[in-house]
Design a protein around this motif. Sequence first.
Motif, PDB file in Angstrom:
ATOM      1  N   PRO A 149       0.783  -1.299  -0.003  1.00 28.40           N
ATOM      2  CA  PRO A 149      -0.219   0.096   0.008  1.00 28.40           C
ATOM      3  C   PRO A 149       0.886   1.464  -0.047  1.00 28.40           C
ATOM      4  CG  PRO A 149      -0.040  -0.855   2.197  1.00 28.40           C
ATOM      5  CD  PRO A 149       0.769  -1.844   1.367  1.00 28.40           C
ATOM      6  N   VAL A 150       0.446   2.462  -0.433  1.00 27.32           N
ATOM      7  CA  VAL A 150       1.137   3.728  -0.505  1.00 27.32           C
ATOM      8  C   VAL A 150      -0.086   4.628   0.100  1.00 27.32           C
ATOM      9  CG1 VAL A 150       2.082   3.372  -2.494  1.00 27.32           C
ATOM     10  CG2 VAL A 150      -0.109   4.298  -2.700  1.00 27.32           C
ATOM     11  N   ILE A 151       0.562   5.835   0.685  1.00 32.18           N
ATOM     12  CA  ILE A 151      -0.183   6.853   1.389  1.00 32.18           C
ATOM     13  C   ILE A 151       0.062   8.116   0.612  1.00 32.18           C
ATOM     14  CG2 ILE A 151       1.704   7.369   3.148  1.00 32.18           C
ATOM     15  CD1 ILE A 151      -0.696   8.115   4.959  1.00 32.18           C
ATOM     16  N   ILE A 152      -0.915   8.734   0.400  1.00 29.40           N
ATOM     17  CA  ILE A 152      -0.833  10.139  -0.507  1.00 29.40           C
ATOM     18  C   ILE A 152      -0.978  11.250   0.713  1.00 29.40           C
ATOM     19  CG2 ILE A 152      -1.799  11.604  -2.129  1.00 29.40           C
ATOM     20  CD1 ILE A 152      -2.684   8.740  -3.427  1.00 29.40           C
ATOM     21  N   LYS A 153       0.015  12.146   0.780  1.00 34.48           N
ATOM     22  CA  LYS A 153      -0.293  13.239   1.849  1.00 34.48           C
ATOM     23  C   LYS A 153       0.102  14.601   1.386  1.00 34.48           C
ATOM     24  CE  LYS A 153       2.609  10.683   5.107  1.00 34.48           C
ATOM     25  NZ  LYS A 153       3.763  10.517   6.006  1.00 34.48           N
ATOM     26  N   VAL A 193      -4.856   6.502   2.139  1.00 32.49           N
ATOM     27  CA  VAL A 193      -4.391   5.154   1.730  1.00 32.49           C
ATOM     28  C   VAL A 193      -4.885   4.711   0.574  1.00 32.49           C
ATOM     29  CG1 VAL A 193      -3.440   3.053   2.694  1.00 32.49           C
ATOM     30  CG2 VAL A 193      -3.465   5.191   4.208  1.00 32.49           C
ATOM     31  N   ALA A 194      -4.258   4.052  -0.483  1.00 35.32           N
ATOM     32  CA  ALA A 194      -4.379   3.197  -1.623  1.00 35.32           C
ATOM     33  C   ALA A 194      -3.619   1.780  -1.249  1.00 35.32           C
ATOM     34  CB  ALA A 194      -3.991   3.685  -2.778  1.00 35.32           C
ATOM     35  N   HIS A 195      -4.589   0.736  -0.941  1.00 33.01           N
ATOM     36  CA  HIS A 195      -4.134  -0.519  -0.624  1.00 33.01           C
ATOM     37  C   HIS A 195      -3.885  -1.290  -2.146  1.00 33.01           C
ATOM     38  CE1 HIS A 195      -4.656  -0.349   3.648  1.00 33.01           C
ATOM     39  NE2 HIS A 195      -5.706   0.249   3.309  1.00 33.01           N
ATOM     40  N   ALA A 196      -4.439  -0.910  -3.042  1.00 30.88           N
ATOM     41  CA  ALA A 196      -4.157  -1.589  -4.208  1.00 30.88           C
ATOM     42  C   ALA A 196      -4.124  -0.420  -5.412  1.00 30.88           C
ATOM     43  CB  ALA A 196      -4.918  -2.649  -4.732  1.00 30.88           C
ATOM     44  N   ALA A 247      -6.081  -0.231  -7.775  1.00 28.92           N
ATOM     45  CA  ALA A 247      -7.772   0.083  -7.877  1.00 28.92           C
ATOM     46  C   ALA A 247      -7.995   1.421  -7.210  1.00 28.92           C
ATOM     47  CB  ALA A 247      -8.488  -0.896  -7.744  1.00 28.92           C
ATOM     48  N   ASP A 248      -7.545   1.498  -6.023  1.00 26.32           N
ATOM     49  CA  ASP A 248      -7.932   2.603  -4.929  1.00 26.32           C
ATOM     50  C   ASP A 248      -7.111   3.813  -5.528  1.00 26.32           C
ATOM     51  OD1 ASP A 248      -9.076   0.490  -3.677  1.00 26.32           O
ATOM     52  OD2 ASP A 248      -7.226  -0.224  -2.319  1.00 26.32           O
ATOM     53  N   LEU A 249      -6.011   3.730  -6.033  1.00 25.69           N
ATOM     54  CA  LEU A 249      -5.235   5.115  -6.206  1.00 25.69           C
ATOM     55  C   LEU A 249      -5.918   6.323  -6.771  1.00 25.69           C
ATOM     56  CD1 LEU A 249      -2.379   5.757  -5.862  1.00 25.69           C
ATOM     57  CD2 LEU A 249      -1.827   5.348  -8.370  1.00 25.69           C
ATOM     58  N   GLN A 250      -6.621   6.109  -7.666  1.00 22.64           N
ATOM     59  CA  GLN A 250      -7.310   7.347  -8.589  1.00 22.64           C
ATOM     60  C   GLN A 250      -8.259   8.155  -7.512  1.00 22.64           C
ATOM     61  OE1 GLN A 250     -10.078   6.504 -11.622  1.00 22.64           O
ATOM     62  NE2 GLN A 250      -9.835   8.404 -12.491  1.00 22.64           N
ATOM     63  N   ILE A 251      -8.979   7.267  -6.930  1.00 23.02           N
ATOM     64  CA  ILE A 251      -9.956   8.100  -5.743  1.00 23.02           C
ATOM     65  C   ILE A 251      -9.438   8.517  -4.715  1.00 23.02           C
ATOM     66  CG2 ILE A 251     -10.492   5.902  -4.729  1.00 23.02           C
ATOM     67  CD1 ILE A 251     -13.009   8.988  -5.493  1.00 23.02           C
ATOM     68  N   ALA A 252      -8.092   7.953  -4.071  1.00 21.58           N
ATOM     69  CA  ALA A 252      -7.343   8.429  -3.179  1.00 21.58           C
ATOM     70  C   ALA A 252      -6.592   9.594  -3.495  1.00 21.58           C
ATOM     71  CB  ALA A 252      -6.176   7.241  -2.661  1.00 21.58           C
ATOM     72  N   LEU A 253      -5.995   9.652  -4.699  1.00 18.59           N
ATOM     73  CA  LEU A 253      -5.430  10.958  -5.216  1.00 18.59           C
ATOM     74  C   LEU A 253      -6.336  12.109  -5.211  1.00 18.59           C
ATOM     75  CD1 LEU A 253      -2.485  11.915  -6.512  1.00 18.59           C
ATOM     76  CD2 LEU A 253      -3.366  11.295  -8.616  1.00 18.59           C
ATOM     77  N   GLN A 254      -7.302  11.957  -6.041  1.00 12.75           N
ATOM     78  CA  GLN A 254      -8.298  13.046  -5.995  1.00 12.75           C
ATOM     79  C   GLN A 254      -8.716  13.538  -4.576  1.00 12.75           C
ATOM     80  OE1 GLN A 254     -11.409  11.214  -8.386  1.00 12.75           O
ATOM     81  NE2 GLN A 254     -10.400  11.527 -10.393  1.00 12.75           N
ATOM     82  N   SER A 304      -8.106  17.286  -3.109  1.00 13.27           N
ATOM     83  CA  SER A 304      -9.259  18.123  -2.762  1.00 13.27           C
ATOM     84  C   SER A 304      -9.229  18.595  -1.185  1.00 13.27           C
ATOM     85  CB  SER A 304     -10.481  17.275  -3.000  1.00 13.27           C
ATOM     86  OG  SER A 304     -11.702  18.041  -2.551  1.00 13.27           O
ATOM     87  N   GLU A 305      -8.987  17.734  -0.538  1.00 14.84           N
ATOM     88  CA  GLU A 305      -8.950  17.862   1.067  1.00 14.84           C
ATOM     89  C   GLU A 305      -7.776  18.862   1.296  1.00 14.84           C
ATOM     90  OE1 GLU A 305      -8.482  14.443   3.614  1.00 14.84           O
ATOM     91  OE2 GLU A 305     -10.600  13.779   2.975  1.00 14.84           O
ATOM     92  N   ALA A 306      -6.568  18.670   0.731  1.00  8.40           N
ATOM     93  CA  ALA A 306      -5.525  19.760   0.864  1.00  8.40           C
ATOM     94  C   ALA A 306      -5.604  20.982   0.520  1.00  8.40           C
ATOM     95  CB  ALA A 306      -4.019  18.987   0.044  1.00  8.40           C
ATOM     96  N   GLY A 307      -6.364  21.136  -0.500  1.00  3.50           N
ATOM     97  CA  GLY A 307      -6.680  22.342  -1.234  1.00  3.50           C
ATOM     98  C   GLY A 307      -7.690  23.299  -0.352  1.00  3.50           C
TER      99      GLY A 307
END
Length: 447
Positions: free
Chosen positions: A154-158, A170-173, A175-182, A186-189
């Motif tokens: 898994p990876v974590i986007i910060k 966190v994206a565990h696979a 398939a999770d990456l796109q929504i985790a990145l978006q 959005s939250e950071a902004g």
Amino acid sequence: MFQKILIANRGEIALRVLRACKELGIQTVVVHSTADADAMHVRLADESVCIGPPPSRDSYLNIHQIVAACEITGADAVHPGYGFLSENAKFADILAAHNITFIGPSGDHIRIMGDKIEAKRTAKRLGIPVVPGSDGAVTEEKEARRIAAEIGYPVIIKASAGGGGRGMKVAHAEADLQIALQTARSEAGAAFGDDAVYIEKYLEKPRHIEVQVFGDGFGGGVHFGERDCSLQRRHQKVWEEANSPALNAEERSRIGGICAKAIADLGYSGAGTIEFLYENGEFYFIEMNTRLQVEHPVTEAITGIDLVHEQIRVASGGGLSVKQEDIKFNGHAIECRINAEDPRTFTPSPGTITHFHTPGGLGIRVDSGVYSGYKIPPYYDSLIGKLIVHGRNRVECMMRLRRALDEFVVDGIKTTLPLFRDLVGNADIANGDYDIHWLEKYLAKGE
């Protein structure tokens, strides 16, 4: 040494700094909002200045009002405590322009470490071990997929400008990456006005280890050992220990030496904390806090050194009072953050404290600015006090902590004291067998 220090904060940390100033024979000025007019640090300071209404943006974050208070009272230095303006590079720069000393690092060092991406680059350059991940901000999904594939899920986007758990997904696979990145962007902004994010390897069961460092202002640096801050809820620390029950003396010396050298090479001045995730014997840099930490008393307990005294001494040009070989670690210390919150839901519980009694005895310290009859305002952080316990070893410390928690009385509002009374009797906590996910799992089970 300074003649008069203005304390640009509130609550227990303002009182903590005030006490250090009094011991050093330095006059004190405190600023306060109208909501804090009856606060203990306001009552005890040599001078006080009201700088605005209750909202932080109109008072404790109002740089113009604080600088004006310095000029009116003749304060020649400002101690920012933690939170509020303590890591605001613009504030440090403005004070310097007015010939007022900021008791902390330079604005440039605050800026470097305040940008998570630049901080990671700097740490890597200084020889501090870092978590595998992107070298800078990630803007395209294609780039994110490439980096994630290289370091492995898994990876974590910060959020680059983030903190407090916001803008982290966190994206565990794949398939999770796109929504985790978006979602992270959005939250950071929304939270920080900056949607830049970066990607790191997500560690499954790490501990949160931080090293207390000091730069002497003359190109030297020391460390005061580490603290274990793994018991967290929503990335907010709840219970801290020094030294960590997970490290041995060799690991402690190794990571401490790396951090002290890095601080010296950076030319850093004052207190700082270099934070790591620790798993399977390896340390991975998270961030550096360029200020005093809430949990600094546990380090003071095991070293016998007043860190606020050292901050003031360094900022005044006097350097540190100790060398690395002078710093010895004695026993074990634990800090519990007592918040005005429901102990299970963590919902804030402002209101009037009808009865307040703190524990005492050997090895017990309570840092708090409240008293019986004090009204907890709803505008600020819910921390009302810190219970710090020291013993000759961890077993004695835990026994003393249990006794101290039983003695602690806060009536009239809900607090997190019942949570700590539960934790001190838990087998995992007694054995020091926990990681950064332990507390949330424990709370979710409703034990």
